[in-house]
Scaffold this motif. Structure first.
Motif, PDB file in Angstrom:
ATOM      1  N   GLU A 106      10.257  -0.603  -5.199  1.00  0.00           N
ATOM      2  CA  GLU A 106      10.558   0.627  -4.479  1.00  0.00           C
ATOM      3  C   GLU A 106      11.721   0.449  -3.513  1.00  0.00           C
ATOM      4  N   ASP A 138       3.219   3.338  -6.405  1.00  0.00           N
ATOM      5  CA  ASP A 138       3.173   4.777  -6.170  1.00  0.00           C
ATOM      6  C   ASP A 138       4.308   5.261  -5.287  1.00  0.00           C
ATOM      7  N   ASP A 186       4.917   4.237  -2.353  1.00  0.00           N
ATOM      8  CA  ASP A 186       4.548   4.109  -0.937  1.00  0.00           C
ATOM      9  C   ASP A 186       4.826   2.684  -0.475  1.00  0.00           C
ATOM     10  N   GLU A 221       5.835   1.582   2.449  1.00  0.00           N
ATOM     11  CA  GLU A 221       5.339   1.258   3.781  1.00  0.00           C
ATOM     12  C   GLU A 221       3.890   0.788   3.743  1.00  0.00           C
ATOM     13  N   SER A 222       3.056   1.443   2.934  1.00  0.00           N
ATOM     14  CA  SER A 222       1.664   1.015   2.791  1.00  0.00           C
ATOM     15  C   SER A 222       1.592  -0.366   2.145  1.00  0.00           C
TER      16      SER A 222
END
Length: 321
Positions: free
Chosen positions: A57, A100, A102, A104-105
């Motif tokens: 990502e 997904d 995300d 940061e998660s």
């Protein structure tokens, strides 16, 4: 129990058992796949703990060539058959997966898992993944107990790039600016050094940001074998400035012929023998507690050259051999 251990610290995906050539019983026939325990006791002592970070990502956000999410598996495959000079203990804590979007998660989950391993007394090697892995690794360091009682953190990045971009969203180009901002919130100044910076690969704005933050760096053209005295002085001065080391290795620091399987292959780069020398010197200091290997893209690799180079660096740091 620390706050990091109080939350979930399990991997998203457990690793498969490591496999490789077997030359028979005995300590003189050991290879990495013989000594790595998968999903073992999270509190048992070990000479090294591996954690994978399957993420593309950050590279996608940074407009790079995607594929680094498959890096952890390729690094394990390259490391597994390497022969050990002496017995050691190793654990594989599994992989954090960013599937997904995300990021940061994913970085938060990686930090929790790294902190757990560090608080168990294990030096950690994180297998990336794009260079966004570095901020997730760092978050584990600061959430662990290693920096309590005033221990000084030093971050050394072996990289053609500063990765100090000031973007709206975190990416593979922002991790060290994120670290600097985090350290400021803790009331500290980030002790950040970069070895192998390529001038054509970094805008003047990035150089200005580095200067503003007090970043010390050594350009790739000053990292050749003939410059080894300067490289040694740079590394030793860094080691004198800190008590705990986070070493981040972006494989694009190596020349493109050695590391073709990265998002941005280097036209110049730092030769493998110099990079290996630096990694070994850092490891021999006894201050190395956290290392991440970033940007391996198996889809772009040639004859597994990049994976083999990354595995050799991990092997050298863990064994000295």
């Amino acid at each position: 129990m620390s706050s990091a251990q109080a939350e979930s610290t399990s991997a998203d995906v457990l690793s498969e058992p490591w496999t490789g050539r077997d030359d028979g019983p005995g300590a003189d026939n050991l290879r990495w796949h013989h000594v790595v325990t998968v999903d073992g006791d999270p509190t048992a002592p070990a000479d090294v703990a591996f954690v994978g970070f399957r993420s593309d990502e950050g590279v996608r956000r940074n407009k790079g060539r995607q594929g680094a999410a498959n890096g952890p598996q390729a690094l394990r495959r390259a490391l597994a058959p390497l022969a050990l000079p002496a017995p050691l203990t190793a654990v594989d804590a599994g992989d954090v997966v960013v599937g997904d979007g995300d990021l940061e998660s994913g970085q938060h989950r990686l930090g929790a898992l790294v902190a757990q391993q560090l608080d168990s007394g294990r030096p950690v090697t994180v297998l990336g993944g794009g260079h966004e892995v570095a901020y997730g690794s760092y978050s584990g360091m600061v959430r662990s107990g290693l920096l309590r009682d005033g221990a000084r953190l030093g971050v050394l990045n072996l990289d053609a790039h500063f990765d100090l971009r000031d973007d709206i969203r975190p990416s593979s180009g922002t991790p060290f600016l994120q670290m600097a901002q985090s350290e400021e919130r803790y009331g500290r100044e980030l002790n950040y050094r970069v070895l192998g910076v390529s001038q054509p690969s970094n805008t003047q704005r990035l150089f200005h940001t580095a200067d503003k933050l007090g970043v010390r760096y050594l350009p790739d053209i000053e990292c050749g074998p003939l410059h080894l005295a300067g490289v040694t002085a740079f590394v030793d001065e860094f080691l004198d400035s800190c008590d705990v080391v986070h070493l981040s290795v972006d494989l694009d620091v190596l020349p493109a012929g050695t590391a073709p399987g990265v998002s941005a292959p280097a036209a110049h780069g730092v030769q493998m023998d110099v990079v290996e020398y630096v990694c070994a010197r850092i490891a021999a200091s006894g201050k190395l507690k956290l290392c991440d290997i970033a940007e391996l893209n198996p889809d772009l690799d040639v004859d597994n050259r990049t994976a083999r180079a990354g595995a050799r660096l991990v092997h050298r740091m863990a064994t000295g051999g």
